[in-house]
Design a protein around this motif. Structure first.
Motif, short mmCIF file in Angstrom:
data_model
loop_
_atom_site.label_atom_id
_atom_site.label_comp_id
_atom_site.label_asym_id
_atom_site.label_seq_id
_atom_site.Cartn_x
_atom_site.Cartn_y
_atom_site.Cartn_z
N VAL A 212 0.95 -1.11 0.10
CA VAL A 212 -0.16 -0.20 -0.04
C VAL A 212 0.59 0.97 -0.25
O VAL A 212 1.82 1.28 0.79
CB VAL A 212 -0.98 0.02 1.11
CG1 VAL A 212 -2.11 1.11 1.40
CG2 VAL A 212 -1.09 -1.06 1.27
N ASP A 213 0.54 2.18 -1.02
CA ASP A 213 1.49 3.86 -0.59
C ASP A 213 0.96 4.01 0.27
O ASP A 213 -0.13 4.15 0.57
CB ASP A 213 0.97 4.06 -2.43
CG ASP A 213 2.03 5.39 -1.84
OD1 ASP A 213 3.16 5.17 -2.78
OD2 ASP A 213 1.62 6.76 -2.30
N PRO A 214 1.99 4.62 1.42
CA PRO A 214 1.83 5.90 2.61
C PRO A 214 0.60 6.90 2.09
O PRO A 214 -0.21 7.01 2.74
CB PRO A 214 3.11 6.38 2.83
CG PRO A 214 4.27 4.80 2.25
CD PRO A 214 3.43 4.63 1.15
N ALA A 215 0.78 7.91 0.72
CA ALA A 215 -0.14 8.46 0.31
C ALA A 215 -0.96 7.74 0.51
O ALA A 215 -2.39 9.35 1.07
CB ALA A 215 0.24 9.17 -0.96
N THR A 224 -8.65 2.35 7.22
CA THR A 224 -9.92 0.59 7.55
C THR A 224 -9.31 -0.13 5.84
O THR A 224 -9.40 -0.90 6.13
CB THR A 224 -11.25 1.69 6.63
OG1 THR A 224 -12.05 3.20 7.45
CG2 THR A 224 -12.68 0.42 6.29
N LEU A 225 -9.31 0.77 5.69
CA LEU A 225 -8.34 -0.01 4.26
C LEU A 225 -7.67 -1.30 4.87
O LEU A 225 -7.24 -2.33 4.23
CB LEU A 225 -7.37 1.11 3.53
CG LEU A 225 -6.11 -0.13 2.23
CD1 LEU A 225 -7.65 -0.99 1.48
CD2 LEU A 225 -5.97 0.90 1.63
N LEU A 226 -6.03 -0.88 5.64
CA LEU A 226 -5.37 -1.39 6.25
C LEU A 226 -6.04 -2.42 7.33
O LEU A 226 -5.45 -3.50 7.48
CB LEU A 226 -4.89 -0.38 7.05
CG LEU A 226 -2.93 -1.10 7.61
CD1 LEU A 226 -2.23 -1.48 7.08
CD2 LEU A 226 -2.44 0.17 8.74
N ALA A 231 -7.46 -8.20 7.95
CA ALA A 231 -8.44 -9.42 8.22
C ALA A 231 -8.18 -10.29 7.34
O ALA A 231 -8.91 -11.34 8.23
CB ALA A 231 -9.83 -8.32 8.72
N LEU A 232 -7.93 -9.97 6.23
CA LEU A 232 -7.97 -11.28 5.54
C LEU A 232 -7.30 -12.20 5.61
O LEU A 232 -7.30 -13.31 5.39
CB LEU A 232 -8.12 -9.93 3.90
CG LEU A 232 -8.39 -11.40 2.61
CD1 LEU A 232 -9.21 -11.49 2.55
CD2 LEU A 232 -7.30 -10.37 1.59
N GLY A 233 -5.57 -12.18 6.38
CA GLY A 233 -4.86 -13.07 6.94
C GLY A 233 -3.91 -12.56 5.84
O GLY A 233 -2.54 -13.89 5.98
N CYS A 236 0.10 -7.41 4.49
CA CYS A 236 0.40 -6.30 4.55
C CYS A 236 1.96 -5.01 4.61
O CYS A 236 2.70 -5.25 5.89
CB CYS A 236 -0.23 -4.99 5.23
SG CYS A 236 -0.60 -3.54 4.90
N ALA A 237 2.47 -4.59 3.28
CA ALA A 237 3.46 -3.83 3.33
C ALA A 237 3.27 -2.12 2.89
O ALA A 237 2.57 -2.17 2.10
CB ALA A 237 4.91 -5.11 2.57
N ILE A 238 3.47 -1.44 3.69
CA ILE A 238 4.21 -0.31 3.43
C ILE A 238 4.72 0.46 2.98
O ILE A 238 5.78 1.33 3.48
CB ILE A 238 2.99 0.80 4.28
CG1 ILE A 238 1.87 0.19 4.98
CG2 ILE A 238 2.92 2.30 4.43
CD1 ILE A 238 1.86 0.86 6.53
N GLU A 239 4.37 0.72 1.13
CA GLU A 239 6.21 0.43 0.80
C GLU A 239 5.59 1.78 -0.18
O GLU A 239 4.33 2.33 -0.92
CB GLU A 239 6.46 -0.24 -0.08
CG GLU A 239 7.08 -1.33 0.93
CD GLU A 239 7.45 -2.60 -0.07
OE1 GLU A 239 7.34 -2.76 -1.00
OE2 GLU A 239 7.96 -3.40 0.72
N LYS A 240 6.54 2.51 -0.91
CA LYS A 240 5.65 4.09 -1.73
C LYS A 240 5.58 3.33 -2.87
O LYS A 240 7.00 2.61 -3.24
CB LYS A 240 6.98 4.91 -1.63
CG LYS A 240 7.36 6.42 -2.82
CD LYS A 240 7.89 7.19 -2.63
CE LYS A 240 8.21 8.72 -3.37
NZ LYS A 240 6.72 8.95 -3.31
N GLN A 241 5.21 3.56 -4.14
CA GLN A 241 4.54 2.63 -4.97
C GLN A 241 4.92 3.96 -6.05
O GLN A 241 5.06 4.87 -6.25
CB GLN A 241 3.18 2.32 -5.02
CG GLN A 241 3.29 0.67 -3.88
CD GLN A 241 3.75 -0.19 -3.92
OE1 GLN A 241 3.82 -0.94 -5.11
NE2 GLN A 241 3.81 -0.42 -3.15
N PRO A 242 5.34 3.35 -7.23
CA PRO A 242 6.08 4.18 -7.99
C PRO A 242 4.26 4.49 -9.12
O PRO A 242 5.02 5.77 -9.49
CB PRO A 242 5.95 2.87 -9.72
CG PRO A 242 6.91 1.33 -8.95
CD PRO A 242 6.14 1.79 -7.27
#
Length: 534
Positions: A212-215, A224-226, A231-233, A236-242
């Motif tokens: 997921v992009d930090p922005a 809510t997204l996080l 909860a899905l199992g 999750c990685a918070i990384e800056k996306q291209p």
């Protein structure tokens, strides 16, 4: 005489028998050999000593009768030691040990039954001799010295030793290489098994990583997204996306070399686009398509194409949240302008301003729903990118969750759908028709063969089946026909019944199906189509 009688009477008395004497059977047979030595001379005593059990010994000294008992006594072993000079072998010592044991046992038995005589003394001294004193000498042949080897022989032996050493080293190396290859193959098989297990629907979601992009988390629905992703199992990685404000996916795959999971990126990328950006790009598209302006800026299609050029191999999809808010705002502004035009409060001849400053924000251009749909269709036709319109951030979180499941299960579904047929097979057709040994089921096989033809229903197949229950009967009917025209129209007049009772209807098979079935049964050209004219 009295003493002799006393002695003889004593000898005739029955002596006690001990248990340890009964274990030696030779005492009874050798008793007579030592009982009569009292009256023998010196030569007989020597003969007794030298011939025991028929085995003669060499270098045995004669015992003289003139020896005085008062003289200092020298053991017989010491006297014979000086005369023994030969080498003792292992075999002769074993024989001598057996002879000495028999002599000692015989002397002990004799001394227990009669007075000690010269023969008893000789036997005792012979028994006390070491084994080597009475052994028979056996000379071993002289050992030959090995001949000296030449330089060529030494060199050849060295080369042979080196060759053997290299062969052993090569063999060990080959074994090591083979062992490593077996271990590598075993690790690869294990990795493949784990990878196949990771593709199962119940396991694949555990091996997914959602980046997921930090922005995106800084917006209204980031929390809510996080929470939905966790909860899905999956991870999750918070990384800056291209691509800003986007969500991408990675799959952890076991690696045989490192024995650790390697993250492989997936092609799917979901980008959250704001309403302002979407309306601006669509307005530029309208200006370019309808008015022919090229300086208005990038359109929605050109903007997406630029992202695809920068990130090849990515499948991009756009998500727009709460676009209805923009349309409601436009509707209220339109109604306000209408009221102002009616009351005459608006200045400037009824011309609406496209932009005005209200707290530093610019008013968006007016774009209708039809124009939005037209721009979205144009985008999908030229780039293949779809746009999804959602109402709330909760819907966006659910959309990311469903997309995660779809991306996780995609390899398993693709592998399941790979079949050897280029067409779709229904479940009842793929299973085939079972026919037993009695022929039960052949009628259904013939019915299914007729139904394989295009535009042939079950009622039509049943009508043909009622007239001709087998292909052979139909072929016989074709053979009875006199011309090809009669063969083609053979099945045309067969009645097809639909329904039952009052509502039942009937119709004929018709010439088209009759012709196709005729071609199926009689045509010899495999390339001829069944719908062709005869």
């Amino acid at each position: 005489m009295g003493s002799y009688s006393d002695c003889t009477s004593d000898l005739d008395e029955e002596l006690p028998v001990f248990d340890f004497l009964s274990q030696v059977p030779q005492s009874s047979t050798k008793k007579a050999d030592h009982a009569d030595l009292d009256g023998c001379d010196e030569e007989e005593v020597a003969c007794v000593f030298t011939s025991v059990k028929g085995k003669s010994t060499a270098h045995v000294m004669m015992i003289s009768s003139d020896s005085d008992d008062d003289a200092p006594y020298v053991p017989l072993a010491l006297r014979l030691k000086h005369k023994q000079d030969n080498v003792i072998t292992a075999s002769s010592s074993a024989v001598t040990n057996g002879t000495d044991a028999e002599l000692c046992l015989t002397s002990n038995l004799s001394s227990s039954r009669q007075p000690r005589t010269v023969s008893n003394r000789v036997s005792e001294e012979a028994a006390s001799l070491p084994p080597k004193s009475l052994s028979i000498t056996e000379t071993s042949p002289a050992k030959r010295k090995p001949a000296k080897r030449t330089a060529e022989e030494i060199q050849s032996s060295r080369e042979e030793a080196l060759r053997r050493k290299r062969a052993r080293e090569d063999q060990q190396k080959d074994k090591g290489v083979l062992r490593q290859e077996q271990e590598r193959q075993k690790a690869e098989r294990k990795a493949l098994a784990e990878a196949a297990k990771a593709l199962r629907p119940e396991e694949c979601i555990k091996h997914m990583v959602v980046a997921v992009d930090p922005a995106l988390l800084q917006l209204e629905g980031g929390g809510t997204l996080l929470a939905s992703v966790q909860a899905l199992g999956c991870s999750c990685a918070i990384e800056k996306q291209p691509i800003p404000r986007s969500v991408s996916w990675m799959r952890r795959t076991p690696c045989a070399q490192t024995e650790e999971a390697v993250c492989e990126p997936e092609a799917h990328v979901v980008m959250q686009m704001t309403v302002d950006d979407l309306i601006t790009l669509i307005n530029n598209y309208i200006q370019e398509e309808r008015l022919g302006r090229s300086d208005s800026g990038p359109s929605l299609t050109s903007w997406v194409q630029e992202r695809q050029r920068r990130h090849p191999g990515k499948t991009l999809s756009l998500v727009v949240i709460d676009l209805e808010k923009y349309f409601r705002s436009n509707k209220s502004q339109s109604q306000k302008r209408f009221r102002e035009a009616v009351t005459g409060e608006e200045q400037g001849g009824g011309k609406a301003k496209k932009r005005r400053k209200n707290g530093g924000a610019e008013v968006l251009p007016q774009v209708s729903r039809v124009e939005v749909e037209e721009a979205v269709v144009h985008l999908q036709l030229h780039t293949g990118v779809a746009v999804c319109f959602l109402s709330t951030w909760k819907d966006f979180s659910d959309h990311i969750t469903m997309t995660t499941k779809a991306v996780a299960e995609a390899p398993f579904k693709r592998e399941r759908e790979q079949t050897g047929f280029s067409f779709y097979l229904e479940s009842e057709w793929a299973g085939g028709q079972k026919v037993d040994k009695a022929g039960k089921g052949l009628l259904q096989v013939w019915k299914r063969q007729i139904q394989q033809l295009n535009r042939v229903s079950t009622d039509m197949a049943s009508a043909i089946l009622a007239a001709y229950p087998s292909p052979r009967l139909l072929q016989k009917a074709y053979n009875l026909c006199k011309s090809d025209r009669e063969k083609i129209s053979l099945l045309s007049d067969l009645l097809i019944r639909r329904g039952e009772g009052v509502t039942s209807t009937t119709r004929r098979v018709g010439p088209e199906l009759s012709k196709r079935l005729f071609l199926l049964m009689n045509c010899r050209d495999p390339e001829q189509t069944l719908d062709s004219t005869v």
